[in-house]
Write a protein that holds these residues in place. Structure first.
Motif, PDB file in Angstrom:
ATOM      1  N   ASN A 142     -10.257  21.611   2.385  1.00 46.10           N
ATOM      2  CA  ASN A 142     -10.297  20.265   2.725  1.00 46.10           C
ATOM      3  C   ASN A 142      -8.977  19.416   2.053  1.00 46.10           C
ATOM      4  O   ASN A 142      -8.983  18.231   2.420  1.00 46.10           O
ATOM      5  CB  ASN A 142     -11.546  19.917   1.790  1.00 46.10           C
ATOM      6  N   ALA A 143      -8.197  20.172   1.320  1.00 45.21           N
ATOM      7  CA  ALA A 143      -7.155  19.521   0.623  1.00 45.21           C
ATOM      8  C   ALA A 143      -6.247  19.271   1.997  1.00 45.21           C
ATOM      9  O   ALA A 143      -5.937  20.391   2.780  1.00 45.21           O
ATOM     10  CB  ALA A 143      -6.519  20.340  -0.473  1.00 45.21           C
ATOM     11  N   CYS A 144      -5.058  18.366   1.928  1.00 42.70           N
ATOM     12  CA  CYS A 144      -4.400  18.271   3.094  1.00 42.70           C
ATOM     13  C   CYS A 144      -3.097  19.357   3.070  1.00 42.70           C
ATOM     14  O   CYS A 144      -2.647  19.728   3.851  1.00 42.70           O
ATOM     15  CB  CYS A 144      -3.623  17.041   3.080  1.00 42.70           C
ATOM     16  N   THR A 145      -2.939  19.929   1.712  1.00 39.76           N
ATOM     17  CA  THR A 145      -1.911  21.022   1.607  1.00 39.76           C
ATOM     18  C   THR A 145      -2.434  22.589   2.186  1.00 39.76           C
ATOM     19  O   THR A 145      -1.743  23.294   2.347  1.00 39.76           O
ATOM     20  CB  THR A 145      -1.716  20.968   0.145  1.00 39.76           C
ATOM     21  N   SER A 146      -3.759  22.485   2.418  1.00 40.68           N
ATOM     22  CA  SER A 146      -4.423  23.859   2.697  1.00 40.68           C
ATOM     23  C   SER A 146      -3.773  24.105   4.328  1.00 40.68           C
ATOM     24  O   SER A 146      -4.229  23.473   5.118  1.00 40.68           O
ATOM     25  CB  SER A 146      -5.874  23.732   2.838  1.00 40.68           C
ATOM     26  N   PRO A 147      -3.370  25.312   4.438  1.00 41.75           N
ATOM     27  CA  PRO A 147      -2.888  25.562   5.816  1.00 41.75           C
ATOM     28  C   PRO A 147      -3.976  25.983   6.843  1.00 41.75           C
ATOM     29  O   PRO A 147      -5.240  26.475   6.500  1.00 41.75           O
ATOM     30  CB  PRO A 147      -2.215  27.030   5.479  1.00 41.75           C
ATOM     31  N   HIS A 148      -3.775  25.445   7.934  1.00 42.70           N
ATOM     32  CA  HIS A 148      -4.761  25.597   8.974  1.00 42.70           C
ATOM     33  C   HIS A 148      -4.140  26.590  10.096  1.00 42.70           C
ATOM     34  O   HIS A 148      -4.855  27.195  11.031  1.00 42.70           O
ATOM     35  CB  HIS A 148      -5.355  24.412   9.774  1.00 42.70           C
ATOM     36  N   LEU A 149      -2.802  26.522  10.316  1.00 40.07           N
ATOM     37  CA  LEU A 149      -2.176  27.392  11.219  1.00 40.07           C
ATOM     38  C   LEU A 149      -1.369  28.269  10.489  1.00 40.07           C
ATOM     39  O   LEU A 149      -0.339  27.887   9.569  1.00 40.07           O
ATOM     40  CB  LEU A 149      -1.358  26.457  12.036  1.00 40.07           C
ATOM     41  N   ILE A 150      -1.356  29.719  10.938  1.00 39.02           N
ATOM     42  CA  ILE A 150      -0.696  30.703  10.414  1.00 39.02           C
ATOM     43  C   ILE A 150       0.258  31.195  11.476  1.00 39.02           C
ATOM     44  O   ILE A 150      -0.023  31.612  12.673  1.00 39.02           O
ATOM     45  CB  ILE A 150      -1.495  31.929  10.030  1.00 39.02           C
ATOM     46  N   ASN A 183      -6.108  30.778  -3.363  1.00 37.25           N
ATOM     47  CA  ASN A 183      -6.048  29.671  -4.049  1.00 37.25           C
ATOM     48  C   ASN A 183      -5.585  28.594  -3.351  1.00 37.25           C
ATOM     49  O   ASN A 183      -5.911  27.567  -3.398  1.00 37.25           O
ATOM     50  CB  ASN A 183      -5.002  29.855  -5.263  1.00 37.25           C
ATOM     51  N   ASP A 184      -4.600  28.643  -2.235  1.00 36.30           N
ATOM     52  CA  ASP A 184      -4.090  27.422  -1.560  1.00 36.30           C
ATOM     53  C   ASP A 184      -5.128  26.900  -0.644  1.00 36.30           C
ATOM     54  O   ASP A 184      -5.065  25.816   0.016  1.00 36.30           O
ATOM     55  CB  ASP A 184      -2.858  27.966  -0.576  1.00 36.30           C
ATOM     56  N   THR A 185      -6.190  27.808  -0.217  1.00 33.24           N
ATOM     57  CA  THR A 185      -7.226  27.369   0.764  1.00 33.24           C
ATOM     58  C   THR A 185      -8.528  27.381   0.287  1.00 33.24           C
ATOM     59  O   THR A 185      -9.165  26.236   0.450  1.00 33.24           O
ATOM     60  CB  THR A 185      -7.071  28.687   2.071  1.00 33.24           C
ATOM     61  N   ASP A 190       0.884  -1.384  -0.079  1.00 36.01           N
ATOM     62  CA  ASP A 190      -0.132  -0.079   0.069  1.00 36.01           C
ATOM     63  C   ASP A 190       0.662   1.243  -0.009  1.00 36.01           C
ATOM     64  O   ASP A 190       1.842   1.259   0.540  1.00 36.01           O
ATOM     65  CB  ASP A 190      -0.953  -0.108   1.243  1.00 36.01           C
ATOM     66  N   ILE A 191       0.354   2.497  -0.694  1.00 32.12           N
ATOM     67  CA  ILE A 191       0.964   3.594  -0.384  1.00 32.12           C
ATOM     68  C   ILE A 191      -0.063   4.428   0.226  1.00 32.12           C
ATOM     69  O   ILE A 191      -1.230   4.796  -0.642  1.00 32.12           O
ATOM     70  CB  ILE A 191       1.409   4.305  -1.956  1.00 32.12           C
ATOM     71  N   PRO A 192      -0.068   4.492   1.538  1.00 28.06           N
ATOM     72  CA  PRO A 192      -1.015   5.338   2.155  1.00 28.06           C
ATOM     73  C   PRO A 192      -1.134   6.991   2.376  1.00 28.06           C
ATOM     74  O   PRO A 192       0.170   7.282   2.604  1.00 28.06           O
ATOM     75  CB  PRO A 192      -1.174   4.581   3.296  1.00 28.06           C
ATOM     76  N   PHE A 193      -1.968   7.722   1.980  1.00 30.43           N
ATOM     77  CA  PHE A 193      -1.926   8.888   2.143  1.00 30.43           C
ATOM     78  C   PHE A 193      -2.977   9.295   3.489  1.00 30.43           C
ATOM     79  O   PHE A 193      -4.005   9.495   3.214  1.00 30.43           O
ATOM     80  CB  PHE A 193      -2.384   9.897   1.054  1.00 30.43           C
ATOM     81  N   ALA A 194      -2.143   9.354   4.652  1.00 26.52           N
ATOM     82  CA  ALA A 194      -2.971   9.759   6.023  1.00 26.52           C
ATOM     83  C   ALA A 194      -3.379  11.181   6.157  1.00 26.52           C
ATOM     84  O   ALA A 194      -3.019  12.069   5.325  1.00 26.52           O
ATOM     85  CB  ALA A 194      -2.076   9.190   6.941  1.00 26.52           C
ATOM     86  N   ASP A 195      -4.309  11.115   7.153  1.00 27.10           N
ATOM     87  CA  ASP A 195      -4.568  12.674   7.524  1.00 27.10           C
ATOM     88  C   ASP A 195      -3.446  13.358   7.778  1.00 27.10           C
ATOM     89  O   ASP A 195      -2.490  13.146   8.509  1.00 27.10           O
ATOM     90  CB  ASP A 195      -5.561  12.528   9.056  1.00 27.10           C
ATOM     91  N   ARG A 196      -3.290  14.749   7.220  1.00 32.17           N
ATOM     92  CA  ARG A 196      -2.237  15.352   7.350  1.00 32.17           C
ATOM     93  C   ARG A 196      -2.790  16.905   7.773  1.00 32.17           C
ATOM     94  O   ARG A 196      -3.914  17.271   7.541  1.00 32.17           O
ATOM     95  CB  ARG A 196      -1.491  15.481   5.873  1.00 32.17           C
ATOM     96  N   TYR A 197      -1.718  17.716   8.321  1.00 28.87           N
ATOM     97  CA  TYR A 197      -2.165  19.110   8.787  1.00 28.87           C
ATOM     98  C   TYR A 197      -1.117  20.063   8.050  1.00 28.87           C
ATOM     99  O   TYR A 197       0.274  19.817   8.048  1.00 28.87           O
ATOM    100  CB  TYR A 197      -1.992  19.177  10.257  1.00 28.87           C
ATOM    101  N   GLY A 255       0.878  29.995  -2.622  1.00 28.24           N
ATOM    102  CA  GLY A 255       0.184  30.302  -3.821  1.00 28.24           C
ATOM    103  C   GLY A 255       0.676  28.726  -4.607  1.00 28.24           C
ATOM    104  O   GLY A 255       0.111  28.441  -5.749  1.00 28.24           O
ATOM    105  N   HIS A 256       1.375  27.875  -4.063  1.00 26.37           N
ATOM    106  CA  HIS A 256       1.825  26.577  -4.830  1.00 26.37           C
ATOM    107  C   HIS A 256       1.619  25.462  -4.017  1.00 26.37           C
ATOM    108  O   HIS A 256       2.068  24.265  -4.306  1.00 26.37           O
ATOM    109  CB  HIS A 256       3.345  26.898  -5.089  1.00 26.37           C
ATOM    110  N   ALA A 257       0.743  25.482  -2.939  1.00 25.54           N
ATOM    111  CA  ALA A 257       0.417  24.549  -1.865  1.00 25.54           C
ATOM    112  C   ALA A 257      -0.047  23.358  -2.594  1.00 25.54           C
ATOM    113  O   ALA A 257      -0.031  22.162  -2.127  1.00 25.54           O
ATOM    114  CB  ALA A 257      -0.193  25.122  -0.644  1.00 25.54           C
ATOM    115  N   GLN A 258      -1.257  23.737  -3.651  1.00 28.47           N
ATOM    116  CA  GLN A 258      -2.171  22.642  -4.064  1.00 28.47           C
ATOM    117  C   GLN A 258      -1.413  22.074  -5.400  1.00 28.47           C
ATOM    118  O   GLN A 258      -1.853  21.205  -5.964  1.00 28.47           O
ATOM    119  CB  GLN A 258      -3.305  23.287  -4.266  1.00 28.47           C
ATOM    120  N   GLU A 259      -0.108  22.552  -5.738  1.00 20.10           N
ATOM    121  CA  GLU A 259       0.485  22.016  -6.901  1.00 20.10           C
ATOM    122  C   GLU A 259       1.053  20.497  -6.477  1.00 20.10           C
ATOM    123  O   GLU A 259       1.978  20.342  -5.629  1.00 20.10           O
ATOM    124  CB  GLU A 259       1.639  22.981  -7.442  1.00 20.10           C
ATOM    125  N   PHE A 260       0.507  19.660  -7.612  1.00 21.67           N
ATOM    126  CA  PHE A 260       1.156  18.181  -7.349  1.00 21.67           C
ATOM    127  C   PHE A 260       2.452  17.964  -7.630  1.00 21.67           C
ATOM    128  O   PHE A 260       2.951  18.655  -8.753  1.00 21.67           O
ATOM    129  CB  PHE A 260      -0.016  17.328  -8.104  1.00 21.67           C
TER     130      PHE A 260
END
Length: 354
Positions: free
Chosen positions: A186-194, A178-180, A146-153, A329-334
């Protein structure tokens, strides 16, 4: 025609450009022939519409057969991408795409996950800890993995001094938006803590100017549903019970909740909301993030810092979290390097030919 309405589809289209695909398929190391591992079973997350496409593409360009379970919700982005894949597939008379790509939906009570797992060489499990545990109930062949993608922050670091000097806060606010907000956090890449980094007075002034520009962008969005507002209130109550926090301005809209974290404490990542709910911490030293960062932390987005300084800081702190460091601005770039995995390596089998 759909790209203006769906920036996430536009990002996927840009990722698919010829030059980028060629770079993904660069020549392997001397003596090693890289081939696909076989059947890759992609289990896409339910709340990020375009994730399935990036997952499928990585499996496809590495030479695998791909079975992709689509989100149950019928997002328009999914149909747009599938129609594009279908058009390209029809141009290839050898059936190279259609013979290696199966996109399916099935009910959660179906036995399909078990049956497909039994023939899979790799499972790419997106969607968090609970989903990973559920999927792992089903056995896979002995050599499979498996390649698991767990809950991330994820977190964001902003230099107050550089914001004070910036002549174009509108662009920074748009990049942060755009990042948020394109994924409603909902994306794991979106910041929650500034992290506001700098002298306190300068940081207070910088945050007012920054959030003012973000608010202007939010005014173009419709007011959030009542249930989302209640979720934010519930999150604030839970955080207030466990941590030392206070709500900051603005307080006249549910579109944006700003909550100051008075001190850093373990477990911050366990309680969060979405659709515009942010914790803010004021510090003069970004190394303070070492007090809370653990393996759950994925992306650090930043503005006003030197890339090499951030690299040295992460090495100095010996963090067991933070897998990506990108400009705001690049947080969601795969990228093929995701969640600490090198997907190009993990999705291929190496044949040693001497």
């Amino acid at each position: 025609q759909n790209l203006r309405e769906f920036p996430d589809v536009a990002a996927f289209a840009f990722f698919c450009r010829r030059a980028n695909i060629n770079s993904l398929c660069s020549p392997s190391k001397q003596n090693l022939l890289a081939v696909g591992r076989g059947i890759v079973f992609h289990l896409a997350p339910s709340n990020v519409p375009i994730n399935f496409a990036f997952s499928w593409l990585m499996g496809f360009v590495t030479g695998n057969l791909n079975i992709v379970r689509l989100p149950s919700k019928n997002y328009r982005q999914i149909n747009i991408v599938l129609e594009a894949i279908s058009r390209v597939s029809k141009k290839n008379k050898q059936g190279f795409i259609e013979n290696r790509s199966l996109f399916i939906r099935y009910d959660k009570n179906s036995n399909a996950t078990r049956e497909i797992s039994l023939i899979s060489d790799i499972r790419m499990i997106w969607g968090g800890d609970a989903k990973i545990s559920d999927v792992r109930r089903h056995p896979i062949p002995a050599k499979a993995y498996d390649i698991p993608f767990a809950d991330r922050y994820s977190i964001c670091a902003l230099s107050s001094k550089e914001i004070a000097k910036s002549p174009d806060l509108q662009s920074l606010a748009k990049a942060f938006f755009n990042d948020t907000f394109l994924s409603d956090q909902n994306a794991c890449t979106s910041p929650h803590l500034i992290f506001w980094v700098g002298e306190k007075a300068e940081s207070l002034d910088a945050r007012i100017r920054f959030w003012r520009e973000v608010q202007k962008l939010l005014e173009k969005k419709s007011e959030i549903e009542t249930s989302v507002g209640l979720d934010k209130l519930h999150t604030f109550c839970l955080q207030s019970d466990k941590f030392n926090v206070k709500r900051l301005e603005p307080k006249n809209s549910n579109n944006l909740w700003l909550v100051e974290l008075i001190q850093l404490e373990k477990g911050i990542e366990e309680i969060r909301s979405h659709s515009g709910y942010f914790l803010e911490f004021f510090t003069e030293d970004l190394s303070d993030m070492g007090q809370v960062v653990n393996s759950k932390y994925q992306t650090l987005s930043y503005f006003g810092f030197n890339r090499s300084d951030l690299k040295n800081l992460i090495l100095k702190l010996s963090l067991d979290g933070i897998d990506r460091v990108v400009k705001v601005g690049h947080a969601q770039e795969f990228s093929p390097q995701w969640d600490g995995y090198d997907l190009t390596e993990m999705l291929t089998r190496k044949i040693d030919i001497r």
